[in-house]
Design an enzyme around this catalytic site. Sequence first.
Site, PDB file in Angstrom:
ATOM      1  N   GLU A  44      16.928 105.837  80.515  1.00  0.00           N
ATOM      2  CA  GLU A  44      15.957 106.790  79.970  1.00  0.00           C
ATOM      3  C   GLU A  44      16.622 108.149  79.902  1.00  0.00           C
ATOM      4  OE1 GLU A  44      12.287 107.309  82.200  1.00  0.00           O
ATOM      5  OE2 GLU A  44      11.424 108.466  80.546  1.00  0.00           O
ATOM      6  N   CYS A 243       8.856 106.924  80.731  1.00  0.00           N
ATOM      7  CA  CYS A 243       7.770 107.798  80.267  1.00  0.00           C
ATOM      8  C   CYS A 243       8.019 108.416  78.904  1.00  0.00           C
ATOM      9  CB  CYS A 243       7.540 108.898  81.294  1.00  0.00           C
ATOM     10  SG  CYS A 243       6.852 108.307  82.842  1.00  0.00           S
ATOM     11  N   ASN A 374       4.804 101.328  77.932  1.00  0.00           N
ATOM     12  CA  ASN A 374       5.419 101.549  79.241  1.00  0.00           C
ATOM     13  C   ASN A 374       4.359 102.083  80.191  1.00  0.00           C
ATOM     14  OD1 ASN A 374       7.748 102.087  81.159  1.00  0.00           O
ATOM     15  ND2 ASN A 374       6.858 104.128  81.008  1.00  0.00           N
ATOM     16  N   GLU A 375       4.200 101.439  81.308  1.00  0.00           N
ATOM     17  CA  GLU A 375       3.257 101.883  82.338  1.00  0.00           C
ATOM     18  C   GLU A 375       1.886 102.236  81.761  1.00  0.00           C
ATOM     19  OE1 GLU A 375       4.906 104.808  85.046  1.00  0.00           O
ATOM     20  OE2 GLU A 375       6.047 103.255  86.064  1.00  0.00           O
TER      21      GLU A 375
HETATM   22  O1  AHR Z   1      12.056 106.106  86.124  1.00  0.00           O
HETATM   23  C1  AHR Z   1      11.307 107.271  86.115  1.00  0.00           C
HETATM   24  C2  AHR Z   1       9.908 107.054  85.582  1.00  0.00           C
HETATM   25  O2  AHR Z   1       9.200 106.245  86.456  1.00  0.00           O
HETATM   26  C3  AHR Z   1       9.827 106.318  84.284  1.00  0.00           C
HETATM   27  O3  AHR Z   1       9.985 107.163  83.209  1.00  0.00           O
HETATM   28  C4  AHR Z   1       8.440 105.754  84.309  1.00  0.00           C
HETATM   29  O4  AHR Z   1       8.332 104.550  83.601  1.00  0.00           O
HETATM   30  C5  AHR Z   1       8.145 105.609  85.770  1.00  0.00           C
HETATM   31  O5  AHR Z   1       6.965 106.225  86.102  1.00  0.00           O
END
Ligand code: AHR
Length: 658
Positions: A44, A243, A374-375
């Site tokens: 990321e 994120c 994601n999440e």
């Molecule tokens: O890895 C850091 C963050 O943790 C990522 O962006 C997210 O998916 C999770 O909350």
Amino acid sequence: MKINFSFLLILTGFCVYAQNRTISIRVNEPVADVQPTMYGVFFEDINFGADGGIYAELIKNRSFEFTKPLMGWKVEQKPFREGAVMVINRQEKEHSSNPRFLRVKLENTHKDALVMTNEGFRGMGIKQGLRYDFSMMYRTSASGIKMHIDLVNQSGQKIGGTVVTVQGGKDGWQKQEVSFNATAGEPKGKFSISIEGNGTIDLDMISLFPSDTWKGRPGGMRADMIQMLADMKPGFIRFPGGCIVEGFNLENRYQWKKTIGPLEDRELIINRWNIEFAHKPAPDYFQTFGLGFFEYFQLAEDIGAEPLPILNCGMACQFNTAEVTPMDQLDPFVQDALDLIEFANGDVNTTWGRKRAEMGHAAPFNLKFMGVGNENWGPQYLERLEVFKNAIRQKYPDFKIVGSSGTDPNGERFDLLNTSMRKMGIDLIDEHFYRKPSWFLENAQRYDSYPRTGSKIFAGEYAGHDERVPAGGPTKNNWRAAMAEAAFLTGVERNAEVVQLASYAPLFAHVDGWQWSPDLIWVDNLRVYGTPSYHVQKLFSLNKGTKVLPVQSNNDVLAGQDSLYASAVFDADRKEVIIKLVNAKPQSEAVNFSLEGIKLNAKEAIVSVMAYANDLLSNSLENPFAVVPVESSFPVKAKGTVYYSPGYSFSVIRIPVK
Ligand code: AHR
């Protein structure tokens, strides 16, 4: 590093338990295949992971599109002339992704009278003797304008540069490229341009790259950082997050189509980690997308990893705005997913396959998986996921879909998602756990009770967060956390039938630009090192084997009794039985191994051991190899081999068999 095994025991210096525990491994009764994808990496653009990280561009804000157009730049004039340097915001549609440029008006301006300096991302790492490649877009009708371009060290001395006289007299934008060598090294250098001459010149996309990029690609990636990934031989690479996929609002979400094609057309956005944490502001953190989806696919191919993109599902981060796209407006999001598969895999005669070919890769990238969201959580997620699933399955029936199980590995939200996604037939469920090391130790049996059929698990983001290191930063990556992760991973490996992908997160962090810790790999502008967790991940990945073997101790799996954790695999290619053993207590312990149903092919086993009495120990830029595996050998018999497992240790034992 290779040392004598008995020396290792002296080194650890712990007392040995009197009674030997016996572990039996039934080599002739493998229980499951280990997927080639098993251990991968999660990438990321967080902690200056991409811009200022693996993307080797040294100029910050090269296109003047940051919210403050001159952020990262300092313009000095002697004497000062009002309006000599202006930020122009053009309104033409064809420039809507890169509307700004700089207009510089010269009036018989001499060298050093108008100097623009760029500070880089926390400075620029400069290597003595290395070639640096400068480029810019410019437009001028004047002739004879000279650009003096220089690298500058922290004392203000020039450490390499050149002079170019730009070709004037043309109407449109032109590209200027020139290379020069650095005459000295500097960890926090700058870059300056002094403009000399008469007339007006417009400037945009001012760029500087080192020539020693990964595979020597112009405009490419930092080779030392990518090498760390290649060394792990990861089974997959998940990108672009995290994120940043969601965005703090939908406007700020990651849109892959805006990250491909000519660089100057890739519209930058604010990186959400710019403002995410009040205690770690990073006002100069943007995503320029010089590193975009084409480059991610290419990277995956380079390092032999399956690409695993995660796309926005029509929902922004639920911890932030929690915006959702109405169901009747979801089509463009779904279309992005379908088009991505075509971009990666489509024939060159398809719309998106052609774009891939135009970027230099006519062959398909063989994309097999994609994450939707994601999440994300709640019924609002499930109804959107269903639409994506139906559309993808209809067009690409064999394509594997990864669904989000939210931010926590248990609780009501998790239960709803887990149950619903299994009913929906989602191929892989993405679980995240950032937890104390003790959680990892206590949950080594998490997957023992998971169903063997139906949805598989992607342990997509995890890391041990040691609460004894509240300040965070690089020291949060300590041996305690890494050892606990290793213990947990023995449970993952034992359940390779269920868990088919696993990745630590986040991957990279810059010591001067991080927002989140711990992380797997830390860097500054010139150096890189792997944390204890990196070495654990690498040991698992390089020794993943091909078949899971049952390991038993007192008719049970070994998952925490006497603080011992074990798993074993057979590697059909290397013809080895590979045992992973964690001893999470301070005392050493002698363990008897018994291998059932196999003949040995050597009198000695090779063991890679990480063992540290000080569980707060960490690696650092100054001491990068404080916590690394040490290799040795010890005598082995099919039955009754005694292995002395040091206190606070992780051992990977490789036994050649016939
Ligand atoms: O890895 C850091 C963050 O943790 C990522 O962006 C997210 O998916 C999770 O909350």
